[in-house]
Design a protein around this motif. Structure first.
Motif, PDB file in Angstrom:
ATOM      1  N   ASN A   1      -0.338 -79.072  21.704  1.00 13.65           N
ATOM      2  CA  ASN A   1      -1.358 -79.283  22.737  1.00 13.65           C
ATOM      3  C   ASN A   1      -0.855 -80.188  23.860  1.00 13.65           C
ATOM      4  O   ASN A   1      -1.655 -80.797  24.563  1.00 13.65           O
ATOM      5  CB  ASN A   1      -2.627 -79.867  22.120  1.00 13.65           C
ATOM      6  N   ARG A   2       0.458 -80.252  24.019  1.00 14.70           N
ATOM      7  CA  ARG A   2       1.019 -81.102  25.075  1.00 14.70           C
ATOM      8  C   ARG A   2       0.516 -80.653  26.449  1.00 14.70           C
ATOM      9  O   ARG A   2       0.524 -79.470  26.777  1.00 14.70           O
ATOM     10  CB  ARG A   2       2.542 -81.067  25.048  1.00 14.70           C
TER      11      ARG A   2
ATOM     12  N   VAL B   1      -7.014 -82.209  31.492  1.00 16.32           N
ATOM     13  CA  VAL B   1      -8.444 -82.489  31.488  1.00 16.32           C
ATOM     14  C   VAL B   1      -8.746 -83.748  32.289  1.00 16.32           C
ATOM     15  O   VAL B   1      -9.723 -83.811  33.056  1.00 16.32           O
ATOM     16  CB  VAL B   1      -8.951 -82.627  30.039  1.00 16.32           C
ATOM     17  N   ALA B   2      -7.905 -84.760  32.147  1.00 16.62           N
ATOM     18  CA  ALA B   2      -8.117 -85.999  32.893  1.00 16.62           C
ATOM     19  C   ALA B   2      -8.009 -85.764  34.401  1.00 16.62           C
ATOM     20  O   ALA B   2      -8.802 -86.312  35.181  1.00 16.62           O
ATOM     21  CB  ALA B   2      -7.102 -87.055  32.457  1.00 16.62           C
ATOM     22  N   LEU B   3      -7.054 -84.955  34.819  1.00 17.10           N
ATOM     23  CA  LEU B   3      -6.928 -84.640  36.249  1.00 17.10           C
ATOM     24  C   LEU B   3      -8.170 -83.908  36.748  1.00 17.10           C
ATOM     25  O   LEU B   3      -8.667 -84.175  37.847  1.00 17.10           O
ATOM     26  CB  LEU B   3      -5.673 -83.797  36.486  1.00 17.10           C
ATOM     27  N   ALA B   4      -8.659 -82.966  35.943  1.00 17.29           N
ATOM     28  CA  ALA B   4      -9.853 -82.223  36.348  1.00 17.29           C
ATOM     29  C   ALA B   4     -11.069 -83.143  36.465  1.00 17.29           C
ATOM     30  O   ALA B   4     -11.950 -82.913  37.308  1.00 17.29           O
ATOM     31  CB  ALA B   4     -10.129 -81.098  35.356  1.00 17.29           C
ATOM     32  N   ARG B   5     -11.098 -84.208  35.669  1.00 19.27           N
ATOM     33  CA  ARG B   5     -12.221 -85.144  35.701  1.00 19.27           C
ATOM     34  C   ARG B   5     -11.968 -86.328  36.637  1.00 19.27           C
ATOM     35  O   ARG B   5     -12.777 -87.257  36.684  1.00 19.27           O
ATOM     36  CB  ARG B   5     -12.519 -85.642  34.287  1.00 19.27           C
TER      37      ARG B   5
ATOM     38  N   ALA C   1     -17.256 -78.969  26.158  1.00 20.09           N
ATOM     39  CA  ALA C   1     -16.987 -77.607  25.689  1.00 20.09           C
ATOM     40  C   ALA C   1     -15.845 -76.968  26.481  1.00 20.09           C
ATOM     41  O   ALA C   1     -14.963 -76.301  25.902  1.00 20.09           O
ATOM     42  CB  ALA C   1     -18.259 -76.762  25.811  1.00 20.09           C
ATOM     43  N   LEU C   2     -15.848 -77.168  27.777  1.00 18.25           N
ATOM     44  CA  LEU C   2     -14.771 -76.619  28.608  1.00 18.25           C
ATOM     45  C   LEU C   2     -13.439 -77.286  28.303  1.00 18.25           C
ATOM     46  O   LEU C   2     -12.390 -76.622  28.290  1.00 18.25           O
ATOM     47  CB  LEU C   2     -15.123 -76.792  30.089  1.00 18.25           C
TER      48      LEU C   2
ATOM     49  N   TYR D   1     -10.290 -88.324  23.347  1.00 20.87           N
ATOM     50  CA  TYR D   1     -11.454 -87.568  23.816  1.00 20.87           C
ATOM     51  C   TYR D   1     -11.384 -86.121  23.323  1.00 20.87           C
ATOM     52  O   TYR D   1     -12.387 -85.568  22.836  1.00 20.87           O
ATOM     53  CB  TYR D   1     -11.506 -87.600  25.343  1.00 20.87           C
ATOM     54  N   LEU D   2     -10.211 -85.500  23.399  1.00 21.81           N
ATOM     55  CA  LEU D   2     -10.066 -84.129  22.929  1.00 21.81           C
ATOM     56  C   LEU D   2     -10.208 -84.040  21.411  1.00 21.81           C
ATOM     57  O   LEU D   2     -10.720 -83.041  20.893  1.00 21.81           O
ATOM     58  CB  LEU D   2      -8.710 -83.566  23.369  1.00 21.81           C
TER      59      LEU D   2
END
Length: 491
Positions: free
Chosen positions: A86-87, A93-97, A63-64, A107-108
């Motif tokens: 959406n570049r 998101v990958a860096l955050a994970r 969701a985030l 995934y998005l």
């Protein structure tokens, strides 16, 4: 040009770290006793609860991630500098994970489907009913159909919330693919045939180990036939006492076709193809199931039977008008149709029986078609052994109702002291598994056709009509009576 930063020293203290630490400490306090002195049942229950908690957390990460993509897209739109709005979203998101960014675009896309088109699936995910891997198996096939079809599938799921229970990831993907192929089968069939044109064989030498790797890209029917033949050969030789491992037998058997002048490639290679009569003869769009592979597009299944390309909505009778008599004779001589009947009003195979202690070959074939894969919940292994649900020494009979297919590992696990299994339903075939260590599970055979069991209220009345028809078949020959017609079938 890259920018280098000096790593900080000491213990990291990110924002909200205190709240996270408090939550973890509270959870650890609850689990401390179980981890040190808990019973087997308590440990397994705690693992299950933690898996549910992890799955719920994965939902919130999805969701985030979806909201982050919306924000990034909005910012890029305002700046007007990117054609791909959406570049940067996938990379962020990958860096955050703390993960490799490759694959996060997909995934998005799954996240967009989850929150825009499938609210019932999203609700189940939020409750921790599915893991992140299971949700990927559900959502990825839905990317190939339009939004209204995804919503249709989500509505069907809302009416059948147990359709994925206890299924492995591959079986979950096959279930969804069975739905999507009914709408995207034309494109899938074209891609299948285009891939067949790229068939090749590649050899890679490994001088350090004195071995070679063989990589072959084969057409689907040929590949499945070869796989079935090699697997069956290794099983029979191993059962006869061959000291080699199954993998060694399969490698030697494959090599023998070229290195042994007396060896012959099998001429009659059999593949199991399950499809409805409407799909086969009337151009129906219900996907078929290819044993050892999974669901395939309906027209591609018809082409496997016919041996030549046919249009999606052309029946075999219509195709016969456009083919030479020699082609039709060849098709009739090489294709054998084995009819498997399903229960009236449903899609479950009807049982067969045997008085033998060892499963006969035809019964093994029936069980393999019914179960498709190992019946242990969440296992995606292939069927290697045929098992009595209730063991013979406990009074179990050799019949398809008291049987299921298992991989070798799961069949051995069943012999653990205290492990008990019992058949609780025959249509659909359902087994209750009690491990003797606390949790109990249910295993249901997949429907023979379609992507979910759909019992109908008129099932029993239709069964009454079937019994009346059987009585007519067994009548004395001099009665002169006529069979029950369509008008006799209950509404």
């Amino acid at each position: 040009m890259s920018e280098t930063t000096i790593p900080r020293t000491g213990t990291p203290n990110p924002e909200n770290h205190g709240n996270y630490t408090a939550m973890v400490l509270g959870l650890e306090a609850d689990l401390a006793r179980i981890e040190e002195h808990g019973t087997t049942e308590e440990c397994l229950e705690a693992i299950s609860l933690l898996e549910t908690l992890t799955s719920s957390a994965d939902y919130h990460k999805a969701a985030l991630s979806h909201q982050a993509e919306i924000n990034i897209t909005r910012n890029n739109t305002q700046k007007g500098t990117f054609t791909q709005l959406n570049r940067g979203a996938a990379a962020s998101v990958a860096l955050a994970r703390k993960a490799d960014p490759h694959g996060y675009g997909a995934y998005l896309e799954n996240c967009r489907i989850l929150f825009n088109d499938t609210p019932h699936l999203a609700a189940a995910y939020s409750r921790g009913e599915y893991t992140e891997t299971q949700m990927r198996a559900i959502l990825t096939p839905l990317r190939g159909v339009k939004a209204e079809r995804r919503k249709e599938f989500d509505d069907f799921y809302a009416l059948n919330p147990a359709m994925f229970h206890n299924l492995g990831n591959r079986k979950i993907g096959d279930t969804v693919k069975d739905f999507t192929l009914a709408y995207g089968s034309d494109d899938q069939c074209k891609e299948q045939k285009a891939a067949d044109e790229q068939r090749h064989v590649k050899f890679t030498a490994h001088p350090a180990t004195g071995t070679m790797t063989l990589h072959a890209h084969l057409p689907l029917a040929a590949g499945i036939a070869m796989k079935n033949e090699i697997k069956a050969k290794s099983q029979s030789l191993k059962a006869a006492g061959d000291e080699r491992t199954r993998a060694q037998i399969e490698a030697d058997y494959l090599a023998s076709f070229c290195t042994n002048p007396d060896a012959k490639v099998p001429v009659n290679l059999n593949i199991g193809l399950i499809m409805t009569d409407k799909t086969l003869f009337l151009g129906g769009r219900q996907p078929a199931y290819l044993e050892g592979y999974g669901v395939i597009a309906p027209q591609y299944a018809r082409e496997l039977v016919a041996g030549q390309e046919i249009s999606n909505n052309m029946t075999l009778a219509e195709m016969a008008k456009t083919r030479s008599p020699a082609f039709i004779e060849q098709m009739e001589a090489t294709v054998e149709l084995i009819r498997l009947y399903t229960a009236p009003g449903d899609k479950d195979l009807i049982a067969m029986d045997s008085k033998a202690r060892i499963f006969p070959e035809k019964m093994k074939k029936f069980i393999k078609m019914r179960d498709r894969g190992c019946r242990t919940p969440f296992c995606d292994g292939m069927i290697e052994e045929y098992d009595h649900v209730t063991q013979v020494y406990l009074g179990g009979h050799t019949c398809v109702i008291n049987s299921d297919g298992r991989c070798k590992f799961c069949n051995q696990a069943k012999e653990t002291p205290g492990w008990q299994e019992i058949v609780i339903a025959s249509g659909p075939h359902e087994v209750k598994i009690a491990t003797g260590m606390g949790p109990t599970y249910h295993s249901t055979a997949p429907p023979a056709t379609g992507f979910a069991h759909k019992p109908y209220p008129q099932c029993m009345s239709e069964a009454d009509w079937v019994r009346s028809f059987e009585e007519w078949l067994n009548r004395p020959t001099d009665t002169g009576s006529s069979p029950p017609g369509i008008e006799d079938i209950p509404a």
